[in-house]
Design a protein around this motif. Structure first.
Motif, short mmCIF file in Angstrom:
data_model
loop_
_atom_site.label_atom_id
_atom_site.label_comp_id
_atom_site.label_asym_id
_atom_site.label_seq_id
_atom_site.Cartn_x
_atom_site.Cartn_y
_atom_site.Cartn_z
N GLY A 1 -8.50 -53.69 -28.93
CA GLY A 1 -9.41 -53.54 -30.01
C GLY A 1 -9.10 -54.25 -31.26
O GLY A 1 -8.03 -54.15 -31.73
N PRO A 2 -10.15 -54.80 -31.85
CA PRO A 2 -9.69 -55.78 -33.17
C PRO A 2 -9.16 -54.67 -34.05
O PRO A 2 -9.72 -53.60 -34.41
N SER A 3 -8.55 -55.30 -35.36
CA SER A 3 -8.25 -54.71 -36.51
C SER A 3 -9.50 -54.38 -37.16
O SER A 3 -10.79 -55.12 -37.19
N ALA A 4 -9.55 -53.47 -38.45
CA ALA A 4 -10.96 -53.11 -39.07
C ALA A 4 -11.30 -54.39 -39.70
O ALA A 4 -12.40 -54.71 -39.73
N GLU A 5 -10.37 -55.45 -40.08
CA GLU A 5 -10.91 -56.55 -40.76
C GLU A 5 -11.36 -57.31 -39.90
O GLU A 5 -12.62 -58.06 -40.19
N ALA A 6 -11.04 -57.54 -38.51
CA ALA A 6 -11.59 -58.58 -37.52
C ALA A 6 -12.87 -57.87 -37.25
O ALA A 6 -14.12 -58.66 -36.81
N GLY B 1 -9.27 -58.48 -28.66
CA GLY B 1 -9.83 -57.45 -28.19
C GLY B 1 -11.12 -57.72 -27.17
O GLY B 1 -10.77 -58.86 -26.47
N LEU B 2 -12.40 -57.24 -27.58
CA LEU B 2 -13.58 -57.73 -26.78
C LEU B 2 -14.57 -58.29 -27.66
O LEU B 2 -15.08 -57.54 -28.55
N ALA C 1 -3.97 -56.98 -25.33
CA ALA C 1 -3.51 -55.98 -26.38
C ALA C 1 -2.04 -56.50 -26.72
O ALA C 1 -1.61 -56.33 -27.81
N THR C 2 -1.52 -57.31 -25.63
CA THR C 2 0.04 -57.45 -25.95
C THR C 2 0.27 -59.22 -26.22
O THR C 2 1.69 -59.67 -26.04
N GLY C 3 -0.93 -60.12 -26.20
CA GLY C 3 -0.77 -61.38 -26.51
C GLY C 3 -0.47 -62.10 -25.41
O GLY C 3 0.32 -63.38 -25.62
#
Length: 415
Positions: free
Chosen positions: A91-96, A256-257, A302-304
């Motif tokens: 899942g993306p960061s709050a900013e993204a 994330g998605l 999630a782990t790049g």
């Protein structure tokens, strides 16, 4: 792998089924979950929008991966809090996640990235709203700038309705109308690499023939027999990779998605919206056809390590889901009614709860999703409606035309 799944709707039930079907998964904990998810996972009653609570639970259960389903926890920063504990989060960061949390932000990113989309204005007062509506003309497209659970968009030819929605929302994005069939494309990404899933189509209007108000989604199907052959490649080239690059440039990479909502217009695909999570109810049909183990795919994102993940494998055939909605949905859904037939295979729980006696009752507007696969779209559709006919819920309603136009070959792309 131990997985913590955040959320409790139909999307999360579909995710839970996919996760427990992955041989690498030893346990799934869902917070808060629902009765359907409880059949395959253990449930924990916490506030999914509280970053500290979710991160604490991830540590407590020894999660190797946290999968965040809904948009509100993402915008609240749940993924950030989990990652701060050293635990991979899908899942993306709050900013993204502002790509979904703010329509104005999403438009700004699209413009900077050169993404093909509708012309639009961000409006905060009656005067600017009036100018935008004058310029674009009917049908009017008025979107709440913030999160609205899929119900913040009004598409109408009635000027007064458009003005009222803008007034009620306060800050809106008003766009030109994009004519053409709509497509939902899910893209799994670690911020650099990006892997598309099967395109799907959902049905936002509450009534047959796309009538009535917008909802969170009344049904979906995949794959799309009418879609142009190069659609996914074109969207990845013209939309996904430029958007991801722009977010990296801003220092807020998106992992994330990425949900790309498209209109297939006479001029080609145009972005209607971005979301920061799996769509509901499209997830139900897309994951029903995914043969690749789900947890491994999400863990790679999630782990790049997504670039090293094997190519996705898909089952043959098609999938259809039909939403059973509560009386009064979407305006004022009635809850608390007894449901029978919800335990049948293929029934995805979206808005249900157990009472003190263990009886399943309605607990939301979209209550259940009858989800089925078949060798072709017609067979999958028949099977999904057979499931829905087995549900008893007082006052409930559902659309009767999910995937009908695709089965009959009645979907065309504007010339």
């Amino acid at each position: 792998m131990r997985v913590l799944l955040v959320g409790g709707g139909g999307r999360e039930h579909a995710l839970a089924l996919g996760l427990v079907g992955d041989p690498a998964v030893t346990a799934v904990v869902a917070a808060p979950g629902n009765p359907g998810i409880g059949e395959v996972a253990s449930l924990r009653a916490i506030d999914p929008n509280d970053p500290a609570s979710v991160a604490g639970l991830a540590v407590e259960v020894g999660a190797d991966l946290v999968v965040i389903g809904p948009e509100a926890p993402l915008v609240a920063g749940v993924a950030d809090a989990v990652r701060a504990k050293g635990i991979p989060a899908f899942g993306p960061s709050a900013e993204a996640a502002r790509l979904e949390g703010s329509k104005a932000f999403a438009k700004d990113v699209m413009t900077a990235a050169g993404v093909p989309t509708a012309r639009a204005y961000t409006c905060t007062d009656a005067e600017s709203v009036g100018r935008a509506l004058d310029e674009f003309g009917p049908p009017y497209v008025v979107k709440s700038d913030g999160l609205a659970a899929g119900k913040g968009v009004v598409v109408t030819s009635d000027r007064a309705v458009a003005e009222k929605h803008a007034q009620d929302c306060g800050r809106v994005v008003i766009e030109e109308y994009l004519a053409g069939p709509e497509v939902s494309l899910f893209v799994v990404t670690d911020g650099e690499a990006a892997v598309p899933l099967l395109p799907a189509q959902d049905f936002k209007r509450v009534g047959d023939g796309d009538t009535g108000p917008n909802t969170g989604g009344m049904g979906a199907y995949a794959p799309l027999p009418w879609a142009p052959s190069g659609l996914v490649d074109d969207v990845m080239r013209d939309v996904v990779h430029p958007t991801l690059a722009e977010l990296r440039r801003r220092g807020t990479p998106f992992a994330g998605l990425l949900y790309v909502g498209l209109a297939i217009t006479a001029a080609g695909p145009r972005v209607i919206e971005f979301n920061a999570r799996f769509g509901d109810p499209e997830t139900q049909v897309v994951l029903a056809l995914l043969e690749t183990p789900l947890a491994g795919l999400l863990h790679a994102a999630a782990t790049g390590t997504l670039a090293a993940h094997p190519p996705l494998r898909w089952r043959d055939g098609a999938a259809v889901t039909v939403v059973v909605a509560a009386e009064g949905y979407p305006a004022a859904p009635r809850t608390g009614d007894v449901i029978t037939g919800a335990d049948r295979p293929g029934m995805i729980h979206a808005g249900t709860r157990l009472d003190a006696e263990g009886t399943v009752r309605s607990a939301g507007g979209r209550v259940l999703c009858g989800t089925a696969t078949g060798p072709d779209l017609s067979a999958a559709r028949d099977a999904a409606y057979a499931l829905v006919r087995g549900i008893e819920l007082a006052g409930s309603h559902h659309r009767t035309d999910i995937a009908a136009a695709a089965v009959d070959g009645r979907i065309s792309i504007p010339a």
